[in-house]
Design a protein around this motif. Structure first.
Motif, PDB file in Angstrom:
ATOM      1  N   ARG A 209       0.850  -1.189   0.000  1.00  9.19           N
ATOM      2  CA  ARG A 209       0.000   0.000   0.000  1.00  9.19           C
ATOM      3  C   ARG A 209       0.889   1.243   0.000  1.00  9.19           C
ATOM      4  O   ARG A 209       1.667   1.461   0.935  1.00  9.19           O
ATOM      5  CB  ARG A 209      -0.938   0.004   1.207  1.00  9.19           C
ATOM      6  CG  ARG A 209      -2.007  -1.081   1.104  1.00  9.19           C
ATOM      7  CD  ARG A 209      -2.797  -1.237   2.402  1.00  9.19           C
ATOM      8  NE  ARG A 209      -3.550  -0.071   2.788  1.00  9.19           N
ATOM      9  CZ  ARG A 209      -4.771   0.232   2.322  1.00  9.19           C
ATOM     10  NH1 ARG A 209      -5.360  -0.547   1.441  1.00  9.19           N
ATOM     11  NH2 ARG A 209      -5.409   1.309   2.747  1.00  9.19           N
ATOM     12  N   VAL A 210       0.769   2.040  -1.076  1.00  6.55           N
ATOM     13  CA  VAL A 210       1.605   3.222  -1.268  1.00  6.55           C
ATOM     14  C   VAL A 210       0.716   4.462  -1.327  1.00  6.55           C
ATOM     15  O   VAL A 210      -0.245   4.502  -2.097  1.00  6.55           O
ATOM     16  CB  VAL A 210       2.431   3.118  -2.564  1.00  6.55           C
ATOM     17  CG1 VAL A 210       3.275   4.379  -2.762  1.00  6.55           C
ATOM     18  CG2 VAL A 210       3.316   1.878  -2.550  1.00  6.55           C
ATOM     19  N   ALA A 211       1.031   5.467  -0.515  1.00  6.11           N
ATOM     20  CA  ALA A 211       0.307   6.740  -0.541  1.00  6.11           C
ATOM     21  C   ALA A 211       1.230   7.812  -1.098  1.00  6.11           C
ATOM     22  O   ALA A 211       2.407   7.884  -0.740  1.00  6.11           O
ATOM     23  CB  ALA A 211      -0.158   7.123   0.865  1.00  6.11           C
ATOM     24  N   ALA A 212       0.697   8.653  -1.994  1.00  8.43           N
ATOM     25  CA  ALA A 212       1.517   9.692  -2.617  1.00  8.43           C
ATOM     26  C   ALA A 212       0.650  10.881  -3.003  1.00  8.43           C
ATOM     27  O   ALA A 212      -0.562  10.732  -3.200  1.00  8.43           O
ATOM     28  CB  ALA A 212       2.225   9.132  -3.858  1.00  8.43           C
ATOM     29  N   PRO A 213       1.255  12.076  -3.128  1.00  5.50           N
ATOM     30  CA  PRO A 213       0.505  13.227  -3.632  1.00  5.50           C
ATOM     31  C   PRO A 213      -0.025  12.936  -5.040  1.00  5.50           C
ATOM     32  O   PRO A 213       0.601  12.203  -5.809  1.00  5.50           O
ATOM     33  CB  PRO A 213       1.559  14.344  -3.667  1.00  5.50           C
ATOM     34  CG  PRO A 213       2.604  13.910  -2.693  1.00  5.50           C
ATOM     35  CD  PRO A 213       2.642  12.426  -2.773  1.00  5.50           C
ATOM     36  N   ILE A 214      -1.151  13.529  -5.380  1.00  3.75           N
ATOM     37  CA  ILE A 214      -1.836  13.211  -6.631  1.00  3.75           C
ATOM     38  C   ILE A 214      -0.958  13.450  -7.849  1.00  3.75           C
ATOM     39  O   ILE A 214      -0.780  12.562  -8.686  1.00  3.75           O
ATOM     40  CB  ILE A 214      -3.144  14.032  -6.754  1.00  3.75           C
ATOM     41  CG1 ILE A 214      -4.122  13.623  -5.646  1.00  3.75           C
ATOM     42  CG2 ILE A 214      -3.781  13.813  -8.128  1.00  3.75           C
ATOM     43  CD1 ILE A 214      -5.350  14.515  -5.569  1.00  3.75           C
ATOM     44  N   VAL A 215      -0.388  14.644  -7.965  1.00  2.74           N
ATOM     45  CA  VAL A 215       0.380  14.981  -9.169  1.00  2.74           C
ATOM     46  C   VAL A 215       1.621  14.110  -9.279  1.00  2.74           C
ATOM     47  O   VAL A 215       1.928  13.572 -10.339  1.00  2.74           O
ATOM     48  CB  VAL A 215       0.769  16.475  -9.171  1.00  2.74           C
ATOM     49  CG1 VAL A 215       1.604  16.798 -10.400  1.00  2.74           C
ATOM     50  CG2 VAL A 215      -0.485  17.338  -9.144  1.00  2.74           C
ATOM     51  N   PHE A 216       2.350  13.948  -8.185  1.00  2.61           N
ATOM     52  CA  PHE A 216       3.551  13.131  -8.214  1.00  2.61           C
ATOM     53  C   PHE A 216       3.216  11.683  -8.560  1.00  2.61           C
ATOM     54  O   PHE A 216       3.904  11.037  -9.346  1.00  2.61           O
ATOM     55  CB  PHE A 216       4.269  13.193  -6.869  1.00  2.61           C
ATOM     56  CG  PHE A 216       5.573  12.449  -6.842  1.00  2.61           C
ATOM     57  CD1 PHE A 216       6.707  13.015  -7.379  1.00  2.61           C
ATOM     58  CD2 PHE A 216       5.655  11.185  -6.290  1.00  2.61           C
ATOM     59  CE1 PHE A 216       7.919  12.333  -7.362  1.00  2.61           C
ATOM     60  CE2 PHE A 216       6.855  10.492  -6.273  1.00  2.61           C
ATOM     61  CZ  PHE A 216       7.987  11.073  -6.809  1.00  2.61           C
ATOM     62  N   GLY A 217       2.134  11.177  -7.997  1.00  5.90           N
ATOM     63  CA  GLY A 217       1.727   9.800  -8.286  1.00  5.90           C
ATOM     64  C   GLY A 217       1.357   9.603  -9.741  1.00  5.90           C
ATOM     65  O   GLY A 217       1.724   8.603 -10.364  1.00  5.90           O
ATOM     66  N   CYS A 218       0.632  10.577 -10.294  1.00  6.56           N
ATOM     67  CA  CYS A 218       0.201  10.473 -11.695  1.00  6.56           C
ATOM     68  C   CYS A 218       1.360  10.656 -12.665  1.00  6.56           C
ATOM     69  O   CYS A 218       1.453   9.947 -13.672  1.00  6.56           O
ATOM     70  CB  CYS A 218      -0.885  11.518 -11.992  1.00  6.56           C
ATOM     71  SG  CYS A 218      -2.468  11.199 -11.191  1.00  6.56           S
ATOM     72  N   GLN A 219       2.252  11.601 -12.369  1.00  2.00           N
ATOM     73  CA  GLN A 219       3.314  11.923 -13.317  1.00  2.00           C
ATOM     74  C   GLN A 219       4.521  11.008 -13.200  1.00  2.00           C
ATOM     75  O   GLN A 219       5.267  10.850 -14.172  1.00  2.00           O
ATOM     76  CB  GLN A 219       3.755  13.380 -13.135  1.00  2.00           C
ATOM     77  CG  GLN A 219       2.707  14.381 -13.584  1.00  2.00           C
ATOM     78  CD  GLN A 219       3.294  15.775 -13.802  1.00  2.00           C
ATOM     79  OE1 GLN A 219       4.504  15.969 -13.849  1.00  2.00           O
ATOM     80  NE2 GLN A 219       2.420  16.755 -13.940  1.00  2.00           N
ATOM     81  N   PHE A 220       4.728  10.429 -12.043  1.00  6.01           N
ATOM     82  CA  PHE A 220       5.941   9.631 -11.913  1.00  6.01           C
ATOM     83  C   PHE A 220       5.682   8.177 -11.527  1.00  6.01           C
ATOM     84  O   PHE A 220       6.132   7.265 -12.196  1.00  6.01           O
ATOM     85  CB  PHE A 220       6.905  10.261 -10.901  1.00  6.01           C
ATOM     86  CG  PHE A 220       8.251   9.597 -10.943  1.00  6.01           C
ATOM     87  CD1 PHE A 220       9.172   9.924 -11.918  1.00  6.01           C
ATOM     88  CD2 PHE A 220       8.577   8.614 -10.028  1.00  6.01           C
ATOM     89  CE1 PHE A 220      10.401   9.281 -11.980  1.00  6.01           C
ATOM     90  CE2 PHE A 220       9.799   7.970 -10.080  1.00  6.01           C
ATOM     91  CZ  PHE A 220      10.721   8.314 -11.056  1.00  6.01           C
ATOM     92  N   ILE A 221       4.946   7.929 -10.447  1.00  4.17           N
ATOM     93  CA  ILE A 221       4.772   6.547  -9.998  1.00  4.17           C
ATOM     94  C   ILE A 221       3.970   5.724 -11.001  1.00  4.17           C
ATOM     95  O   ILE A 221       4.383   4.633 -11.405  1.00  4.17           O
ATOM     96  CB  ILE A 221       4.109   6.502  -8.603  1.00  4.17           C
ATOM     97  CG1 ILE A 221       5.022   7.167  -7.567  1.00  4.17           C
ATOM     98  CG2 ILE A 221       3.826   5.063  -8.200  1.00  4.17           C
ATOM     99  CD1 ILE A 221       4.442   7.200  -6.175  1.00  4.17           C
ATOM    100  N   ALA A 222       2.812   6.244 -11.412  1.00  5.75           N
ATOM    101  CA  ALA A 222       1.935   5.475 -12.305  1.00  5.75           C
ATOM    102  C   ALA A 222       2.604   5.072 -13.621  1.00  5.75           C
ATOM    103  O   ALA A 222       2.490   3.921 -14.042  1.00  5.75           O
ATOM    104  CB  ALA A 222       0.646   6.255 -12.576  1.00  5.75           C
ATOM    105  N   PRO A 223       3.333   5.966 -14.313  1.00  2.00           N
ATOM    106  CA  PRO A 223       3.943   5.583 -15.587  1.00  2.00           C
ATOM    107  C   PRO A 223       4.962   4.449 -15.473  1.00  2.00           C
ATOM    108  O   PRO A 223       5.195   3.726 -16.442  1.00  2.00           O
ATOM    109  CB  PRO A 223       4.618   6.879 -16.056  1.00  2.00           C
ATOM    110  CG  PRO A 223       3.850   7.964 -15.394  1.00  2.00           C
ATOM    111  CD  PRO A 223       3.487   7.420 -14.059  1.00  2.00           C
ATOM    112  N   PHE A 224       5.592   4.287 -14.306  1.00  2.00           N
ATOM    113  CA  PHE A 224       6.620   3.271 -14.147  1.00  2.00           C
ATOM    114  C   PHE A 224       6.156   2.071 -13.330  1.00  2.00           C
ATOM    115  O   PHE A 224       6.921   1.147 -13.066  1.00  2.00           O
ATOM    116  CB  PHE A 224       7.868   3.884 -13.506  1.00  2.00           C
ATOM    117  CG  PHE A 224       8.471   4.981 -14.320  1.00  2.00           C
ATOM    118  CD1 PHE A 224       9.071   4.714 -15.546  1.00  2.00           C
ATOM    119  CD2 PHE A 224       8.428   6.291 -13.894  1.00  2.00           C
ATOM    120  CE1 PHE A 224       9.624   5.725 -16.319  1.00  2.00           C
ATOM    121  CE2 PHE A 224       8.976   7.314 -14.653  1.00  2.00           C
ATOM    122  CZ  PHE A 224       9.576   7.020 -15.869  1.00  2.00           C
TER     123      PHE A 224
END
Length: 302
Positions: A95-110
């Motif tokens: 379970r990973v929690a992250a700010p919306i923009v950072f999660g969308c722009q960096f975590i999700a793509p990878f």
């Protein structure tokens, strides 16, 4: 009664929000999960959950017991992994929690590549700019752009988040371009409301200097989401201070202009936060290591 099994069932009911969701995860029936939690309550002589047709909520004693269960099961799982092998394959729900923009722009793509590298891990990605209680929400790793304030947590530094002050050409045409930080006082500044010092922007001179400048700013709008603030800047509403990785694309094509280039906006430290425990779960260590490596490969994060 299988007490550890009942504790695991109780944890997943709390984290997933329902008996049916916990049952689907464990490939069993809702009645089985309900019986496990009921048996646990019977053994403890205390009610852990208040059940209704719409939701399940923890009782006061249930909330205390839940935190203990998460700690016990977490250490047990990691201890077993340590015994089996130092090279044990990481597995389980992360379970990973992250700010919306950072999660969308960096975590999700990878994320797809991370899951390819670790096929036995399942990721539950929780994106929100709100503060998340790691223990209560059962979060393994949280990404936060702030200094660690909770002594019950551990922070692993990822990078210093470089900030820039920008505005649209349309705004600058109408109101002029500030040349010194103090001139921001007379501009409409859109602030990020989740920061501790919302209305104060901090700067240093770009050339080597110990001079630090703090400027109180104000405007007709504040917001708790970086993506919305970016859009307001693109629409010409005012001056904003955002991470360079959020605005770089817009600066390159001229939709935004970097201001005060002779000054450096104080960066925010980006950290991976996780609960203190005797063992850090292998799945969490693998994710943090992977994230830190990907950040090191991106020039905007160095």
């Amino acid at each position: 009664m299988d007490q550890l099994g009942a504790m695991r069932a109780f944890i997943r009911v709390v984290q997933s929000g329902s008996f049916s969701a916990a049952a689907r995860e464990q490939n069993t029936t809702q009645a089985t999960i309900s019986k496990k939690v009921a048996a646990l309550e019977s053994q403890l002589g205390a009610k852990l959950l208040t059940r209704s047709s719409r939701e399940n909520s923890m009782t006061e004693v249930g909330a205390v017991y839940y935190e203990s269960c998460v700690a016990i099961i977490g250490e047990l799982d990691e201890a077993e992994a340590q015994v089996r092998s130092q090279q044990a394959s990481p597995k389980g729900v992360l379970r990973v929690a992250a700010p919306i923009v950072f999660g969308c722009q960096f975590i999700a793509p990878f994320l797809s590549h991370f899951l390819e590298c670790y096929p036995e891990i399942k990721v539950d990605l929780m994106l929100s700019d709100k503060h998340v209680d790691l223990i209560a929400e059962g979060v393994d790793v949280a990404i936060r752009a702030k200094q660690l304030e909770d002594s019950s947590l551990i922070a692993r530094h990822l990078f210093d988040n470089p900030m820039v002050v920008v505005a649209s050409p349309d705004y600058l045409k109408r109101f002029g371009e500030p040349k010194e930080p103090q001139e921001l006082r007379s501009h409409n500044c859109i602030v990020y409301s989740m920061l501790k010092s919302v209305n104060i922007w901090h700067f240093e001179q770009a050339k080597e200097s110990d001079d630090k400048i703090s400027v109180p700013v104000s405007g007709n709008c504040r917001c708790d989401n970086g993506e919305a603030i970016l859009q307001l800047a693109l629409d010409g509403l005012g001056v904003v201070q955002l991470p360079i990785w959020m605005v770089d694309e817009h600066v390159k094509v001229g939709r935004l202009k970097v201001l005060l280039s002779n000054y450096i906006a104080k960066p925010l430290p980006f950290n991976a936060i996780y609960p203190q425990s005797r063992y850090v779960p292998l799945k969490a260590r693998c994710f943090i290591d992977y994230l830190k490596q990907r950040l090191a490969e991106s020039p905007n994060y160095r």
